[in-house]
Enzyme design. Structure first.
Site, PDB file in Angstrom:
ATOM      1  N   HIS A  59       0.856  -1.196   0.000  1.00 18.59           N
ATOM      2  CA  HIS A  59       0.000   0.000   0.000  1.00 18.59           C
ATOM      3  C   HIS A  59       0.890   1.244   0.000  1.00 18.59           C
ATOM      4  CE1 HIS A  59      -3.958   1.975   1.586  1.00 18.59           C
ATOM      5  NE2 HIS A  59      -3.151   2.927   1.121  1.00 18.59           N
ATOM      6  N   ASN A  69       2.662   9.436  -5.380  1.00 13.68           N
ATOM      7  CA  ASN A  69       2.974  10.837  -5.059  1.00 13.68           C
ATOM      8  C   ASN A  69       3.082  11.117  -3.560  1.00 13.68           C
ATOM      9  OD1 ASN A  69       3.277  12.413  -7.618  1.00 13.68           O
ATOM     10  ND2 ASN A  69       1.341  11.368  -8.018  1.00 13.68           N
ATOM     11  N   SER A  80      -1.106   4.542  -8.201  1.00 11.55           N
ATOM     12  CA  SER A  80      -1.170   5.967  -8.491  1.00 11.55           C
ATOM     13  C   SER A  80      -2.388   6.287  -9.354  1.00 11.55           C
ATOM     14  CB  SER A  80       0.103   6.427  -9.204  1.00 11.55           C
ATOM     15  OG  SER A  80       0.195   7.832  -9.182  1.00 11.55           O
ATOM     16  N   ARG A 124      -3.336  11.089 -14.109  1.00  8.00           N
ATOM     17  CA  ARG A 124      -3.803  12.484 -14.214  1.00  8.00           C
ATOM     18  C   ARG A 124      -3.488  13.021 -15.588  1.00  8.00           C
ATOM     19  NH1 ARG A 124      -0.353  15.843 -11.089  1.00  8.00           N
ATOM     20  NH2 ARG A 124       0.612  13.930 -10.306  1.00  8.00           N
ATOM     21  N   GLY A 147      -8.674   8.331  -2.316  1.00  8.62           N
ATOM     22  CA  GLY A 147      -9.150   9.712  -2.363  1.00  8.62           C
ATOM     23  C   GLY A 147      -9.903  10.053  -1.089  1.00  8.62           C
ATOM     24  N   GLU A 195     -12.284   4.200   6.333  1.00 10.52           N
ATOM     25  CA  GLU A 195     -11.140   4.993   6.778  1.00 10.52           C
ATOM     26  C   GLU A 195     -11.601   6.031   7.800  1.00 10.52           C
ATOM     27  OE1 GLU A 195      -9.236   6.534   3.282  1.00 10.52           O
ATOM     28  OE2 GLU A 195      -7.563   7.364   4.408  1.00 10.52           O
ATOM     29  N   ASP A 229       2.030   6.537   2.583  1.00 10.03           N
ATOM     30  CA  ASP A 229       2.664   7.687   1.941  1.00 10.03           C
ATOM     31  C   ASP A 229       3.961   7.977   2.694  1.00 10.03           C
ATOM     32  OD1 ASP A 229       0.352   8.611   0.129  1.00 10.03           O
ATOM     33  OD2 ASP A 229      -0.622   8.502   2.067  1.00 10.03           O
TER      34      ASP A 229
HETATM   35  P1  IMP Z   1      -1.112   9.577  -6.388  1.00 12.54           P
HETATM   36  O1  IMP Z   1      -2.328   8.744  -6.693  1.00 12.54           O
HETATM   37  O2  IMP Z   1       0.155   8.889  -6.796  1.00 12.54           O
HETATM   38  O3  IMP Z   1      -1.231  10.949  -6.941  1.00 12.54           O
HETATM   39  O4  IMP Z   1      -0.986   9.677  -4.798  1.00 12.54           O
HETATM   40  C1  IMP Z   1      -1.708  10.626  -4.028  1.00 12.54           C
HETATM   41  C2  IMP Z   1      -3.177  10.285  -3.976  1.00 12.54           C
HETATM   42  O5  IMP Z   1      -3.366   9.053  -3.261  1.00 12.54           O
HETATM   43  C3  IMP Z   1      -4.025  11.278  -3.203  1.00 12.54           C
HETATM   44  O6  IMP Z   1      -4.414  12.359  -4.027  1.00 12.54           O
HETATM   45  C4  IMP Z   1      -5.216  10.444  -2.760  1.00 12.54           C
HETATM   46  O7  IMP Z   1      -6.162  10.310  -3.793  1.00 12.54           O
HETATM   47  C5  IMP Z   1      -4.580   9.091  -2.525  1.00 12.54           C
HETATM   48  N1  IMP Z   1      -4.259   8.869  -1.105  1.00 12.54           N
HETATM   49  C6  IMP Z   1      -3.065   8.923  -0.516  1.00 12.54           C
HETATM   50  N2  IMP Z   1      -3.162   8.631   0.793  1.00 12.54           N
HETATM   51  C7  IMP Z   1      -4.450   8.365   1.021  1.00 12.54           C
HETATM   52  C8  IMP Z   1      -5.201   7.990   2.181  1.00 12.54           C
HETATM   53  O8  IMP Z   1      -4.690   7.796   3.304  1.00 12.54           O
HETATM   54  N3  IMP Z   1      -6.542   7.831   2.003  1.00 12.54           N
HETATM   55  C9  IMP Z   1      -7.158   7.992   0.820  1.00 12.54           C
HETATM   56  N4  IMP Z   1      -6.492   8.336  -0.271  1.00 12.54           N
HETATM   57  C10 IMP Z   1      -5.166   8.523  -0.185  1.00 12.54           C
HETATM   58 ZN    ZN Z   2      -3.819   4.922   1.148  1.00 12.88          ZN
END
Ligand code: IMP
Ligand code: ZN
Length: 351
Positions: free
Chosen positions: A21, A25, A103, A106, A178, A208, A291
């Site tokens: 998990h 980003n 990810s 976008r 999200g 969550e 993250d």
């Molecule tokens: P990306 O998808 O690589 O851009 O990573 C960042 C995105 O992951 C965020 O904009 C959220 O949509 C999602 N995200 C990251 N951490 C969490 C979390 O703890 N809960 C829900 N969504 C998360």
């Molecule tokens: Zn997550």
């Protein structure tokens, strides 16, 4: 640091680990973030806006603001390639032998980035790391951001389907993530059902936040192949026996991210983390970072925190990391190679 601390630290770094998990980003390290900030000085972004340091806490809403800032810094094919390569190398350096990176594709009109090129850039990073013999197996999950609603979710599933057939098995599944306060899971069921029917594995963020009982019931009936967080599933925190029954009967592994939940304040402290509830029941639990960049952690540290908080022996910690292999979406052959690796490393790491 005492000698004993140093030894313990070494054990967790040497421990072979599986990370299931990790949002791309959210996983960008301090060093990579510095490079991105230097590349885009006009944005005037400070590092304090992209990371939550130890001892600091944020509301979940503030955490999602952090991702908006990071997305401004990572908005081109080159950025994604650079960031993904660095993240993979960092996980490998931390002793992670198998990584599922997720990810949200976008599009950015400013840089001409399309969702398709977004995913291709991430796949390219995985291929380059493989070519450079980085000691880690990597797979990718395409993420649906629930904020974007059912149409975008369906588009994302179709894109993931295409890539599943053309990526030499690198794309193995779908993530639902999200801001959990936005939208309702029931609107996304058709997209998730379609993904499941075409063979994509499902890793869904679930419960969550409190008060998502109805949504969680619906999503658990799919059922998902893994649960992200599942913080409020059990009755002691306002969930229900029926939710717990569904998770247990279907034996759905749960991805648990201690520091993320404590810093994001959905869990009051490490010792109150729901890891204990599920672990005590012998339920498949997988420690993950969520993250690592935003929450300033790494997987070794998460294992160490779980062990010290819940009194796990080194043997128990080993078992926990090994059990994660079977919870992954890797094909059987890869799981067997990983089991082999664990068996080889065991006498060197456990003593
Ligand atoms: P990306 O998808 O690589 O851009 O990573 C960042 C995105 O992951 C965020 O904009 C959220 O949509 C999602 N995200 C990251 N951490 C969490 C979390 O703890 N809960 C829900 N969504 C998360
Ligand atoms: Zn997550």
């Amino acid at each position: 640091m005492t000698e004993m601390d140093r030894e313990a630290d070494l054990f967790y770094r040497q421990l072979p680990k599986v990370e299931l998990h990790a949002h791309l980003n959210g996983s960008v390290s301090f060093e990579t973030m510095e490079k991105l900030i230097a590349r885009k000085p006009h944005l005037n972004i400070k590092h304090s806006m992209t990371a939550i340091r130890n001892g600091q806490h944020r509301t979940l809403d503030e955490c999602f603001q952090v991702f908006k800032v990071i997305h401004q810094l990572v908005d081109s094919e080159e950025d994604i390639l650079m960031v993904a390569k660095a993240v993979i190398q960092e996980f490998a350096a931390d002793g992670v032998k198998y990584l599922e990176l997720r990810s949200t594709p976008r599009e950015e009109t400013k840089t001409g980035l399309s969702k398709r090129r977004y995913i291709e850039s991430a796949i390219e990073a995985i291929r380059q790391c493989k070519q450079e013999d980085v000691d880690i197996e990597v797979r990718f999950l395409v993420a649906i951001d629930r904020r974007n609603g059912p149409e975008v979710a369906m588009e994302t599933v179709k894109l993931a389907e295409d890539f599943m057939l053309s990526s030499d098995g690198l794309i193995v599944g779908l993530d639902l993530s999200g801001d959990p306060t936005v939208g309702h899971g029931k609107d996304l069921l058709p997209a998730l059902q379609r993904a499941k029917n075409c063979g994509l594995k499902l890793a869904l963020h679930l419960s969550e936040i409190p008060s998502q009982k109805e949504e969680s019931e619906l999503l658990l009936d799919l059922p998902p192949d893994r649960i992200g967080h599942g913080t409020f599933l059990h009755p002691e925190v306002g969930g229900s026996d029926s939710l717990v029954d569904k998770v247990c009967k279907q034996n759905i592994p749960i991805e648990l991210c201690l520091t993320s939940n404590v810093k994001g304040q959905t869990v009051p402290s490490y010792d109150k983390h729901h890891f204990q509830y599920w672990y005590e029941r012998g339920h498949p639990c997988v420690l993950c970072t969520d993250d690592k960049g935003v929450f300033c952690t790494d997987l070794s540290q998460e294992y160490q925190l779980a062990a010290s908080t819940f009194g796990l022996s080194q043997e128990a910690v080993w078992h926990l990391s090994q059990q994660a292999i079977q919870c992954s979406f890797a094909p059987e052959a890869v799981k067997q190679q990983l089991e082999q690796k664990w068996a080889e490393l065991r006498p060197r790491v456990l003593n």
